[in-house]
Structure formats: C-alpha cells, structure tokens
Motif scaffolding. Sequence first.
Motif, PDB file in Angstrom:
ATOM      1  N   ARG A 291      39.529  45.273  39.187  1.00  0.00           N
ATOM      2  CA  ARG A 291      40.939  45.624  39.330  1.00  0.00           C
ATOM      3  C   ARG A 291      41.650  45.370  38.019  1.00  0.00           C
ATOM      4  O   ARG A 291      41.691  44.210  37.551  1.00  0.00           O
ATOM      5  CB  ARG A 291      41.625  44.808  40.456  1.00  0.00           C
ATOM      6  CG  ARG A 291      40.987  44.842  41.815  1.00  0.00           C
ATOM      7  CD  ARG A 291      40.482  46.190  42.254  1.00  0.00           C
ATOM      8  NE  ARG A 291      41.497  47.168  42.572  1.00  0.00           N
ATOM      9  CZ  ARG A 291      41.451  48.451  42.204  1.00  0.00           C
ATOM     10  NH1 ARG A 291      40.453  48.902  41.479  1.00  0.00           N
ATOM     11  NH2 ARG A 291      42.407  49.267  42.552  1.00  0.00           N
TER      12      ARG A 291
ATOM     13  N   LYS B 185      31.440  45.846  47.658  1.00  0.00           N
ATOM     14  CA  LYS B 185      30.968  45.734  46.277  1.00  0.00           C
ATOM     15  C   LYS B 185      32.149  45.300  45.434  1.00  0.00           C
ATOM     16  O   LYS B 185      33.263  45.798  45.641  1.00  0.00           O
ATOM     17  CB  LYS B 185      30.520  47.113  45.761  1.00  0.00           C
ATOM     18  CG  LYS B 185      29.192  47.568  46.283  1.00  0.00           C
ATOM     19  CD  LYS B 185      28.826  48.917  45.682  1.00  0.00           C
ATOM     20  CE  LYS B 185      29.759  50.016  46.153  1.00  0.00           C
ATOM     21  NZ  LYS B 185      29.531  51.339  45.628  1.00  0.00           N
TER      22      LYS B 185
ATOM     23  N   ASP C 265      34.835  37.758  54.996  1.00  0.00           N
ATOM     24  CA  ASP C 265      34.721  38.821  53.993  1.00  0.00           C
ATOM     25  C   ASP C 265      33.757  38.342  52.915  1.00  0.00           C
ATOM     26  O   ASP C 265      33.731  37.146  52.585  1.00  0.00           O
ATOM     27  CB  ASP C 265      36.069  39.058  53.285  1.00  0.00           C
ATOM     28  CG  ASP C 265      37.101  39.735  54.167  1.00  0.00           C
ATOM     29  OD1 ASP C 265      36.716  40.384  55.150  1.00  0.00           O
ATOM     30  OD2 ASP C 265      38.299  39.604  53.861  1.00  0.00           O
TER      31      ASP C 265
ATOM     32  N   ILE D 171      43.531  47.560  46.926  1.00  0.00           N
ATOM     33  CA  ILE D 171      42.662  46.383  46.853  1.00  0.00           C
ATOM     34  C   ILE D 171      41.322  46.665  46.168  1.00  0.00           C
ATOM     35  O   ILE D 171      40.804  45.822  45.463  1.00  0.00           O
ATOM     36  CB  ILE D 171      42.483  45.736  48.252  1.00  0.00           C
ATOM     37  CG1 ILE D 171      41.908  44.319  48.155  1.00  0.00           C
ATOM     38  CG2 ILE D 171      41.626  46.553  49.179  1.00  0.00           C
ATOM     39  CD1 ILE D 171      42.879  43.249  48.382  1.00  0.00           C
TER      40      ILE D 171
HETATM   41  N1  5AD Z   1      36.544  43.952  44.859  1.00  0.00           N
HETATM   42  C1  5AD Z   1      35.896  43.920  46.040  1.00  0.00           C
HETATM   43  N2  5AD Z   1      36.428  43.384  47.153  1.00  0.00           N
HETATM   44  C2  5AD Z   1      37.656  42.847  47.053  1.00  0.00           C
HETATM   45  N3  5AD Z   1      38.432  42.228  47.959  1.00  0.00           N
HETATM   46  C3  5AD Z   1      39.579  41.881  47.378  1.00  0.00           C
HETATM   47  N4  5AD Z   1      39.581  42.242  46.078  1.00  0.00           N
HETATM   48  C4  5AD Z   1      38.385  42.845  45.861  1.00  0.00           C
HETATM   49  C5  5AD Z   1      37.779  43.428  44.714  1.00  0.00           C
HETATM   50  N5  5AD Z   1      38.396  43.450  43.538  1.00  0.00           N
HETATM   51  C6  5AD Z   1      37.985  41.985  49.330  1.00  0.00           C
HETATM   52  C7  5AD Z   1      37.911  40.495  49.615  1.00  0.00           C
HETATM   53  C8  5AD Z   1      39.102  40.238  50.481  1.00  0.00           C
HETATM   54  C9  5AD Z   1      39.229  41.560  51.212  1.00  0.00           C
HETATM   55  C10 5AD Z   1      40.552  41.830  51.815  1.00  0.00           C
HETATM   56  O1  5AD Z   1      38.940  42.525  50.221  1.00  0.00           O
HETATM   57  O2  5AD Z   1      36.712  40.243  50.323  1.00  0.00           O
HETATM   58  O3  5AD Z   1      38.950  39.146  51.361  1.00  0.00           O
END
Ligand code: 5AD
Length: 469
Positions: A355, A351, A319, A58
């Motif tokens: 991705r 932060k 989140d 993630i």
């Molecule tokens: N960068 C930062 N946080 C992320 N999340 C998901 N993708 C990213 C990313 N690319 C966080 C979001 C989500 C949680 C599971 O992870 O806040 O709700």
Amino acid sequence: MSEPDTKPNSRKVFIKTYGCQMNVYDSDRMADALAPHGYEPTTQMEQADLVVLNTCHIREKASEKVFSELGRLKVLRDERRAAGHEMRIGVAGCVAQAEGEEIIKRAPMVDMVFGPQAYHRLPQLLEASMKGQVIDTDFPEEDKFTHLPAARREVTLKRGLTAFLTVQEGCDKFCSFCVVPYTRGAEVSRPLAQVLEEARRLVDAGVKEITLLGQNVNAYHGLDAAGRSVGLAELCYRLAEIDGLERLRYTTSHPRDMDDALIEAHRDLSLLMPYLHLPVQSGSDRILKAMNRKHTRDEYLELIARIRSARPDLALSGDFIVGFPGETEDDFAQTLEIVREADYASAFSFKYSTRPGTPGAALENQVPEEVKVERLARLQSLLGERTSAFNASCVGRTLPVLIERKGRNPGQVGGRSPYLQAVHMDGDESLIGSIVPVDIIDVGKNSIVGKLSRDSEHNSGSLVDSHVA
Ligand code: 5AD
Ligand code: SF4
C-alpha cells in the motif's frame, strides 16, 4: 416529530459497496441521508439518477478497479442521457479519501468525490455538484453521526433482523502493512448515549442482533453523560439491558485491546455471541514485529486461552497475511502452526499487497508474487480443513438459530448459529424472527444443515441460552 415527505416522483440512487462491513453500514447511512431529499434506493444501476461507488482501499489495485467501473458507468450515463435522463456519479469511501484529487483529474465524468467523514453532507454536495465537480475529503471537527438522519422504521425493518452499528472509526495502531490509519484517520469513538439510542431504535424496528463495528472496535472509549470514558465491555453490558436485543457481536478487534473487562463480558453476557474475530496476521514473531503488531505469538495464544476459559465454546476467527516483506518459508511454517494451535473456526487470508504510503511499502525483501500465491493456497487449504472440521463438530449438537429468511425452496428457512454459520433447515416462514433450538444433522459446503429440535415444540420462539454446558 413528523418525517420528511418522500416526493412522489422520487429519484433513484444506486450505491455500490466494496470492502468491509463498515462500508456496508456507511452505504446505508448515505441512503438515509438522501431519503429526505427524495432519493429511493434501486438495485438497477441503469435506472439510477445517482450512482455512488463506496470504495475500499485496503488491498490490491483498488483504485484501478474504481477507474474501470467508472469507465463502464460512463457508457451507462451516456445511454441515459441519450434517453433524456440524468445520472450523477459520486465516488465515496477510502479510495476517494486517499486519491480524491487523482480521481477528479482522471475522471472528469465524476461529479462528486467525498471521504467517509463527509457522508452527512452528501445532499449539499449533490447540490453543489450541479455547478461543477466537488471534492470533500476533510476530517471535519463536527461529528457526522449527530448530523446523519436515522433510517425510517420501515426502512430498518426491510434491511433485516440483523444490523451493523458503527461505534468507532479510525485506527492508531499503524500496523506497517495497513492503510487504514491514513484513510480513516485517528481513532474516534461515538458517545455512549448516541450508540445506545441507535441500538434502541434498531431493536424497536425489530432488529434482534446487532454487530458493533469499528476498525479497532475493542479500543472503543466513548464518553458517557458524565464525561467518563467507557470501554467496549461496559458498552456491551449497557446494550444487554435493551429489551428485545437478543444477540450482540463486535468486529474487528486488535489483540492488544482485549482487556480483562471484555473477557469477563464474554463469560457474563449470554447475548454476547461466542464468536470472536481476532486477527493475528502471522505466526512468526519476527514478522509480527516487522508488521508492528505489538504482540508476540505466545502472547496471542495465551490471550486466546484466557478468553476460552471465560467462554469455553468460543469460535475463533482471524485474518492472515502471507508474503509480508522478508517472510521466509520458516516464518510461513509458523503461521501454519498457529492456525493449528489457535484452532480457528473460520478465517480470512490475503496475499500481502503493497500500500503506497505505508511503512511496509518501503521495506526491501518483497516476496515474489508466485511465492505469495503458493503460500496462500497452502494456508487456505489448511484453513478450509479447519472450518470443515469445526462445522462437522457441530453435527449432533443443538444450537440456537436466529431464523432470518425464507430458504431457497418452499418450506425451508435459513438463519445463523451463534458461531455465525449459515444454517439451512426445513421450517415454516412463521419462524422468521425467532431464535429456535435446531438439531444440527449435516454439513453443507459453506453452511450447516439442521432440523427444528423437538424441544422447540414446547419452546417455540423463545430465547434459548446459547451457552453450552
Ligand atoms: N495486504 C494484505 N492484506 C491486508 N490487510 C490489511 N492490509 C493489507 C495489505 N496491505 C488485511 C489484514 C486485515 C484485513 C482487514 O485485511 O489481514 O486484518
Ligand atoms: Fe490496520 Fe492494524 Fe489498525 Fe487493523 S489494527 S486497522 S490492521 S493498522
């Protein structure tokens, strides 16, 4: 039906879980799939005949972490080999799904790479890997859940009084920062009967609290026996009929899928705990739009107000992402603002992490790292204050606490409040497994402190309704 024999000279498996609760659930399912083949879990990696890394993709350098863990594992494996033992190595989870070929190329010591849809085939993959590296990252037609064996009763019991139950996987929302729709694929819900059966089995083994899991759990739409699509609210009502199930939670939800029926379930079902993880990610409409969240700040706040009018004592969790591309100081100030307005009891904050393959990665105006670091610190300090304030507001209240385990010192026990707070108190081990009224007397660092309420002398072990007047 007779249970498969566990071989006396059984082999050992060590599964290392990264990331979310869905991976925790999956790791247990992998252990269940391996159990009939003579594998017993171990907590000592160096004693394992099979090591599986159940990875998360993630955020941040996930794959680098996997490769460095693999480096350490190679040393362990060489030591075991020198002592005449084998150690097979598997990489599972979302990094495996996203970067399977790369892992095979870069880490020849890996025997198996398999994605989250292949766990039921783990024993066969293990067999096949005797002849060379195997990779399985397909999204098969068949339903893995119908092929995954259930845990034996004593195994479930050992795992504790609370259990996860995955009801939905995948995501169709495509938030522009998120890799989940690519790694876990499209939304799929398990049929109603299958979920109810698994829940009954858990409760029969002694589980008191179930947390329904899904990447987008409130989009659940499983089919019932008549082929009708059933939403999460109806699933909750059906689960509430299970005798012995005392608490129900679900996570993670998207605001757009919080329908009226689910809000009513929060009003009607006392077993549905007054705690909701409902991420908003940002308080700025501009950023919410760029994130493709499909709702505004005001829509989110109105939704929270409606849920709270159904369940006034609801503790909200969320989140947050700071430093999404293009986030200005003003956008960030609006995130701080929504934290105050929505009144979170707890929250997770991150932060922004680029991705590969997501739309966010292609955006210009990436925010410099030092700005992200500084904003995260400010946000976390505010969130910390809010959590402390929420915990302090519980002092003087009597909360029903599910006593789950012995405490650190003799004569102490630990449990969870309806709001998912860890609760420590003096109490006898015989309380484990009961929900008892607890007077909250103090706050700890990440917990609250209580003492068994005098009411419980007349009431010990009985279910206390968790609604506050
Ligand atoms: N960068 C930062 N946080 C992320 N999340 C998901 N993708 C990213 C990313 N690319 C966080 C979001 C989500 C949680 C599971 O992870 O806040 O709700
Ligand atoms: Fe990712 Fe958004 Fe789906 Fe959640 S709703 S899993 S953040 S794409």
